[in-house]
Design a protein around this motif. Structure first.
Motif, PDB file in Angstrom:
ATOM      1  N   TYR A  51       0.839  -1.206   0.000  1.00  0.00           N
ATOM      2  CA  TYR A  51       0.000   0.000   0.000  1.00  0.00           C
ATOM      3  C   TYR A  51       0.869   1.251   0.000  1.00  0.00           C
ATOM      4  O   TYR A  51       2.040   1.226   0.392  1.00  0.00           O
ATOM      5  CB  TYR A  51      -0.971   0.017   1.181  1.00  0.00           C
ATOM      6  N   TYR A  54      -0.757   8.769   0.180  1.00  0.00           N
ATOM      7  CA  TYR A  54      -0.377  10.047  -0.411  1.00  0.00           C
ATOM      8  C   TYR A  54      -1.135  11.182   0.270  1.00  0.00           C
ATOM      9  O   TYR A  54      -2.240  10.993   0.794  1.00  0.00           O
ATOM     10  CB  TYR A  54      -0.699  10.076  -1.908  1.00  0.00           C
ATOM     11  N   ASP A  63      -4.950  10.050   0.515  1.00  0.00           N
ATOM     12  CA  ASP A  63      -5.381   8.982  -0.391  1.00  0.00           C
ATOM     13  C   ASP A  63      -4.545   7.746  -0.096  1.00  0.00           C
ATOM     14  O   ASP A  63      -3.316   7.786  -0.186  1.00  0.00           O
ATOM     15  CB  ASP A  63      -5.184   9.408  -1.854  1.00  0.00           C
ATOM     16  N   SER A  64      -5.190   6.672   0.282  1.00  0.00           N
ATOM     17  CA  SER A  64      -4.490   5.405   0.493  1.00  0.00           C
ATOM     18  C   SER A  64      -4.802   4.481  -0.687  1.00  0.00           C
ATOM     19  O   SER A  64      -5.956   4.275  -1.032  1.00  0.00           O
ATOM     20  CB  SER A  64      -4.915   4.753   1.814  1.00  0.00           C
ATOM     21  N   VAL A  65      -3.766   3.981  -1.298  1.00  0.00           N
ATOM     22  CA  VAL A  65      -3.895   3.097  -2.457  1.00  0.00           C
ATOM     23  C   VAL A  65      -3.305   1.749  -2.075  1.00  0.00           C
ATOM     24  O   VAL A  65      -2.159   1.674  -1.619  1.00  0.00           O
ATOM     25  CB  VAL A  65      -3.152   3.676  -3.687  1.00  0.00           C
ATOM     26  N   SER A  96      -5.315  -2.330  -8.064  1.00  0.00           N
ATOM     27  CA  SER A  96      -5.274  -1.592  -6.800  1.00  0.00           C
ATOM     28  C   SER A  96      -6.542  -0.772  -6.655  1.00  0.00           C
ATOM     29  O   SER A  96      -7.326  -0.632  -7.606  1.00  0.00           O
ATOM     30  CB  SER A  96      -4.038  -0.673  -6.746  1.00  0.00           C
ATOM     31  N   LYS A  97      -6.736  -0.222  -5.465  1.00  0.00           N
ATOM     32  CA  LYS A  97      -7.915   0.599  -5.213  1.00  0.00           C
ATOM     33  C   LYS A  97      -7.516   1.842  -4.432  1.00  0.00           C
ATOM     34  O   LYS A  97      -6.687   1.773  -3.523  1.00  0.00           O
ATOM     35  CB  LYS A  97      -8.981  -0.182  -4.446  1.00  0.00           C
ATOM     36  N   SER A  98      -8.138   2.962  -4.808  1.00  0.00           N
ATOM     37  CA  SER A  98      -7.873   4.242  -4.147  1.00  0.00           C
ATOM     38  C   SER A  98      -9.007   4.561  -3.184  1.00  0.00           C
ATOM     39  O   SER A  98     -10.184   4.490  -3.548  1.00  0.00           O
ATOM     40  CB  SER A  98      -7.745   5.350  -5.192  1.00  0.00           C
ATOM     41  N   SER A  99      -8.665   4.938  -1.959  1.00  0.00           N
ATOM     42  CA  SER A  99      -9.693   5.308  -0.985  1.00  0.00           C
ATOM     43  C   SER A  99     -10.219   6.718  -1.255  1.00  0.00           C
ATOM     44  O   SER A  99     -11.332   7.047  -0.860  1.00  0.00           O
ATOM     45  CB  SER A  99      -9.134   5.233   0.437  1.00  0.00           C
ATOM     46  N   TYR A 105      -7.830   0.622 -10.036  1.00  0.00           N
ATOM     47  CA  TYR A 105      -6.832   0.874 -11.069  1.00  0.00           C
ATOM     48  C   TYR A 105      -6.168  -0.445 -11.466  1.00  0.00           C
ATOM     49  O   TYR A 105      -5.899  -1.293 -10.616  1.00  0.00           O
ATOM     50  CB  TYR A 105      -5.781   1.872 -10.575  1.00  0.00           C
ATOM     51  N   ARG A 125      -8.250   3.084 -15.475  1.00  0.00           N
ATOM     52  CA  ARG A 125      -9.091   3.500 -14.361  1.00  0.00           C
ATOM     53  C   ARG A 125     -10.429   2.812 -14.532  1.00  0.00           C
ATOM     54  O   ARG A 125     -11.094   2.949 -15.560  1.00  0.00           O
ATOM     55  CB  ARG A 125      -9.264   5.014 -14.359  1.00  0.00           C
ATOM     56  N   TRP A 216       0.388  15.382  -5.260  1.00  0.00           N
ATOM     57  CA  TRP A 216       0.235  14.343  -4.245  1.00  0.00           C
ATOM     58  C   TRP A 216       1.601  13.738  -3.964  1.00  0.00           C
ATOM     59  O   TRP A 216       2.283  13.255  -4.872  1.00  0.00           O
ATOM     60  CB  TRP A 216      -0.724  13.257  -4.728  1.00  0.00           C
TER      61      TRP A 216
END
Length: 224
Positions: A51, A54, A63-65, A96-99, A105, A125, A216
């Motif tokens: 993880y 950013y 933003d946590s990815v 992956s996924k962005s919070s 993504y 995306r 970011w």
């Protein structure tokens, strides 16, 4: 029975014709075996459990990815008129996924699609695993300021290599082996001009969306 000269010619012609078809060998095709370039593995392939966190330098939003899945595989081709070769082509997929935006993504490399040319990491995306917009994150074409595609219609792949840093400081952290890529029309970010800084074995450490005046920075991470 005495054969006429004309009949002899016809028989000889048929014998030669038969030889042409019966002796014809199946066409041979080049056997290609292309692995994913190591540089694209070093900068873009990460395992589940990885993880990155950013922070927007202005709004201080977080933003946590996090990587939800990843795999490496081999794509086996068979010859056809448009692809007169066969072989084994390396691929990989990282999801992956962005919070922050709630989007998924997909980062992928397919060496078969870049046969005989530069290879790169494609960024998709997605929404609920449905493919949406697509752009390029980086390539293995390290010529400063030049896109690897000559056809201007491929605007989604207009990413260019800009620079490389032995060491680069982001906030209070120094990162080694950093590459900078610029996308003049980043489809995954509403076509914003985007500068992406990527560190070896760490991933993206800084994203600059110039159209939106957003920056970011990576503030924390865990590489599985």
């Amino acid at each position: 029975m005495i054969l006429s000269l004309e009949m002899k010619k016809q028989i000889l012609f048929l014998l030669l014709l038969n030889c042409v078809f019966s002796c014809k060998k199946d066409p041979t095709y080049p056997d290609e075996r292309i692995s994913v370039p190591q540089v694209l593995l070093d900068y873009g392939y990460f395992q589940k459990g990885t993880y990155w966190i950013y922070q927007d330098s202005t709004s201080l939003d977080i933003d946590s990815v996090y990587v939800t899945s990843s795999q490496q595989s081999t794509f086996i081709t068979t010859p056809d008129p448009s692809r007169p070769y066969h072989g084994y082509f390396g691929t990989y997929d990282v999801y992956s996924k962005s919070s922050f935006d709630g989007m998924q993504y997909h980062y992928s490399v397919e060496t078969a699609t870049s046969f005989n040319g530069p290879c790169g990491i494609v960024e998709d995306r997605m929404n609920n695993m449905n493919y949406g917009t697509e752009t390029w994150l980086m390539t293995d074409y390290f010529v400063s300021g030049q896109t690897f595609l000559s056809d201007p219609s491929y605007t989604y792949a207009a990413v260019v290599y800009e620079n490389q840093y032995d060491s680069l400081k982001v906030l209070n952290t120094y990162f080694k082996n950093v590459m900078l890529f610029r996308d003049g029309k980043n489809a995954t970010q509403n076509n914003s001009v985007t500068n992406t800084y990527i560190a070896k074995n760490i991933g993206i450490i800084r994203k600059e969306y110039l159209n939106f005046h957003e920056v970011w920075n990576l503030i924390r991470y865990h590489i599985q």
